[in-house]
Structures are given as structure tokens and as C-alpha cells.
Scaffold this motif. Sequence first.
Motif, PDB file in Angstrom:
ATOM      1  N   PRO A  19      94.523  61.452  -3.959  1.00  0.00           N
ATOM      2  CA  PRO A  19      95.047  60.280  -4.661  1.00  0.00           C
ATOM      3  C   PRO A  19      93.885  59.314  -4.943  1.00  0.00           C
ATOM      4  CG  PRO A  19      95.604  60.164  -2.337  1.00  0.00           C
ATOM      5  CD  PRO A  19      94.977  61.506  -2.562  1.00  0.00           C
ATOM      6  N   PRO A  20      94.062  58.374  -5.852  1.00  0.00           N
ATOM      7  CA  PRO A  20      92.974  57.456  -6.204  1.00  0.00           C
ATOM      8  C   PRO A  20      92.323  56.767  -5.000  1.00  0.00           C
ATOM      9  CG  PRO A  20      94.766  57.197  -7.751  1.00  0.00           C
ATOM     10  CD  PRO A  20      95.262  58.127  -6.674  1.00  0.00           C
ATOM     11  N   GLN A  21      93.111  56.338  -4.035  1.00  0.00           N
ATOM     12  CA  GLN A  21      92.549  55.662  -2.860  1.00  0.00           C
ATOM     13  C   GLN A  21      91.636  56.612  -2.072  1.00  0.00           C
ATOM     14  OE1 GLN A  21      95.478  54.399  -0.023  1.00  0.00           O
ATOM     15  NE2 GLN A  21      94.003  53.337   1.263  1.00  0.00           N
ATOM     16  N   GLY A  22      92.054  57.848  -1.892  1.00  0.00           N
ATOM     17  CA  GLY A  22      91.248  58.833  -1.182  1.00  0.00           C
ATOM     18  C   GLY A  22      89.977  59.178  -1.930  1.00  0.00           C
ATOM     19  N   ARG A  23      90.099  59.360  -3.240  1.00  0.00           N
ATOM     20  CA  ARG A  23      88.928  59.663  -4.070  1.00  0.00           C
ATOM     21  C   ARG A  23      87.908  58.536  -3.978  1.00  0.00           C
ATOM     22  NH1 ARG A  23      91.241  59.783  -8.837  1.00  0.00           N
ATOM     23  NH2 ARG A  23      92.322  61.701  -8.265  1.00  0.00           N
ATOM     24  N   GLN A  24      88.391  57.297  -4.043  1.00  0.00           N
ATOM     25  CA  GLN A  24      87.491  56.136  -3.959  1.00  0.00           C
ATOM     26  C   GLN A  24      86.766  56.103  -2.615  1.00  0.00           C
ATOM     27  OE1 GLN A  24      86.740  53.821  -6.287  1.00  0.00           O
ATOM     28  NE2 GLN A  24      85.378  52.757  -4.892  1.00  0.00           N
ATOM     29  N   GLU A  25      87.509  56.327  -1.533  1.00  0.00           N
ATOM     30  CA  GLU A  25      86.873  56.278  -0.216  1.00  0.00           C
ATOM     31  C   GLU A  25      85.860  57.411  -0.032  1.00  0.00           C
ATOM     32  OE1 GLU A  25      87.908  56.747   4.441  1.00  0.00           O
ATOM     33  OE2 GLU A  25      89.314  55.541   3.265  1.00  0.00           O
ATOM     34  N   VAL A  26      86.195  58.610  -0.490  1.00  0.00           N
ATOM     35  CA  VAL A  26      85.247  59.722  -0.375  1.00  0.00           C
ATOM     36  C   VAL A  26      83.986  59.430  -1.184  1.00  0.00           C
ATOM     37  CG1 VAL A  26      84.857  62.147  -0.974  1.00  0.00           C
ATOM     38  CG2 VAL A  26      86.959  61.476   0.201  1.00  0.00           C
ATOM     39  N   MET A  27      84.130  58.894  -2.385  1.00  0.00           N
ATOM     40  CA  MET A  27      82.957  58.557  -3.201  1.00  0.00           C
ATOM     41  C   MET A  27      82.111  57.478  -2.525  1.00  0.00           C
ATOM     42  SD  MET A  27      82.991  60.724  -5.590  1.00  0.00           S
ATOM     43  CE  MET A  27      81.713  60.105  -6.662  1.00  0.00           C
ATOM     44  N   GLU A  28      82.752  56.517  -1.876  1.00  0.00           N
ATOM     45  CA  GLU A  28      82.008  55.492  -1.138  1.00  0.00           C
ATOM     46  C   GLU A  28      81.275  56.097   0.055  1.00  0.00           C
ATOM     47  OE1 GLU A  28      84.930  52.498  -0.220  1.00  0.00           O
ATOM     48  OE2 GLU A  28      85.001  51.784  -2.285  1.00  0.00           O
ATOM     49  N   THR A  29      81.885  57.082   0.707  1.00  0.00           N
ATOM     50  CA  THR A  29      81.241  57.758   1.832  1.00  0.00           C
ATOM     51  C   THR A  29      80.039  58.569   1.346  1.00  0.00           C
ATOM     52  OG1 THR A  29      83.374  57.844   2.968  1.00  0.00           O
ATOM     53  CG2 THR A  29      81.637  59.278   3.813  1.00  0.00           C
ATOM     54  N   ILE A  30      80.174  59.223   0.191  1.00  0.00           N
ATOM     55  CA  ILE A  30      79.041  59.938  -0.400  1.00  0.00           C
ATOM     56  C   ILE A  30      77.915  58.957  -0.724  1.00  0.00           C
ATOM     57  CG2 ILE A  30      78.262  61.220  -2.440  1.00  0.00           C
ATOM     58  CD1 ILE A  30      81.077  62.552  -2.446  1.00  0.00           C
ATOM     59  N   ALA A  31      78.254  57.819  -1.313  1.00  0.00           N
ATOM     60  CA  ALA A  31      77.245  56.813  -1.649  1.00  0.00           C
ATOM     61  C   ALA A  31      76.538  56.300  -0.397  1.00  0.00           C
ATOM     62  CB  ALA A  31      77.883  55.653  -2.411  1.00  0.00           C
ATOM     63  N   ALA A  32      77.291  56.091   0.681  1.00  0.00           N
ATOM     64  CA  ALA A  32      76.692  55.628   1.938  1.00  0.00           C
ATOM     65  C   ALA A  32      75.729  56.672   2.489  1.00  0.00           C
ATOM     66  CB  ALA A  32      77.789  55.316   2.954  1.00  0.00           C
ATOM     67  N   ALA A  33      76.094  57.949   2.390  1.00  0.00           N
ATOM     68  CA  ALA A  33      75.210  59.018   2.860  1.00  0.00           C
ATOM     69  C   ALA A  33      73.949  59.096   2.004  1.00  0.00           C
ATOM     70  CB  ALA A  33      75.939  60.352   2.843  1.00  0.00           C
ATOM     71  N   LEU A  34      74.102  58.902   0.712  1.00  0.00           N
ATOM     72  CA  LEU A  34      72.974  59.018  -0.209  1.00  0.00           C
ATOM     73  C   LEU A  34      71.879  57.999   0.065  1.00  0.00           C
ATOM     74  CD1 LEU A  34      71.887  60.524  -2.690  1.00  0.00           C
ATOM     75  CD2 LEU A  34      73.035  58.813  -4.097  1.00  0.00           C
TER      76      LEU A  34
END
Length: 76
Positions: A19-34
Motif C-alpha cells: 500500500p502507499p504507506q508501506g511503499r513510502q516507508e520502504v523507500m525511506e528505509t532504502i534512502a537511509a541505507a544509501l
Amino acid sequence: MPYEVDLTIRVEDALEDLPPQGRQEVMETIAAALVQPRAWPEPGGWHAAVTFGPRSWVSLTAFLDGIQVINVGWAG
């Protein structure tokens, strides 16, 4: 220095199913890892690392100038 992110097909499919909320959080987690290259595993080989968000996780491998996200999850 700009870094690259490569998403495996499995990750692209998983993001589409969230869902949009999950997609947003996963993308933020990827950005934090990057932006934390010191936490990346050694480039090359079969080494991997996991980064956690509030309700998500991202599994990644590293190459010299970026990361490849090999799996993601969201407990929503």
C-alpha cells in the motif's frame, strides 16, 4: 559523492504490492541505507546487510558506488 541504487525485480514487484504507506516507508528505509556507506557490506561477493525502518526492512549488497536492494519487507 552521489551513489546509485539498483532494485532487483523481486523488490520492484514487492513495492508494487505494498500500500502507499508501506511503499513510502520502504523507500525511506532504502534512502537511509544509501546515505550510510560505512554500514554497507564489503563490495562484491555474497556479503549482505539489513537496514530497519519503523515497520520495514531492506536487505542489500554493495558495489563500489552504490547498493543493490535484494529484498524488502513491511509489517503493516
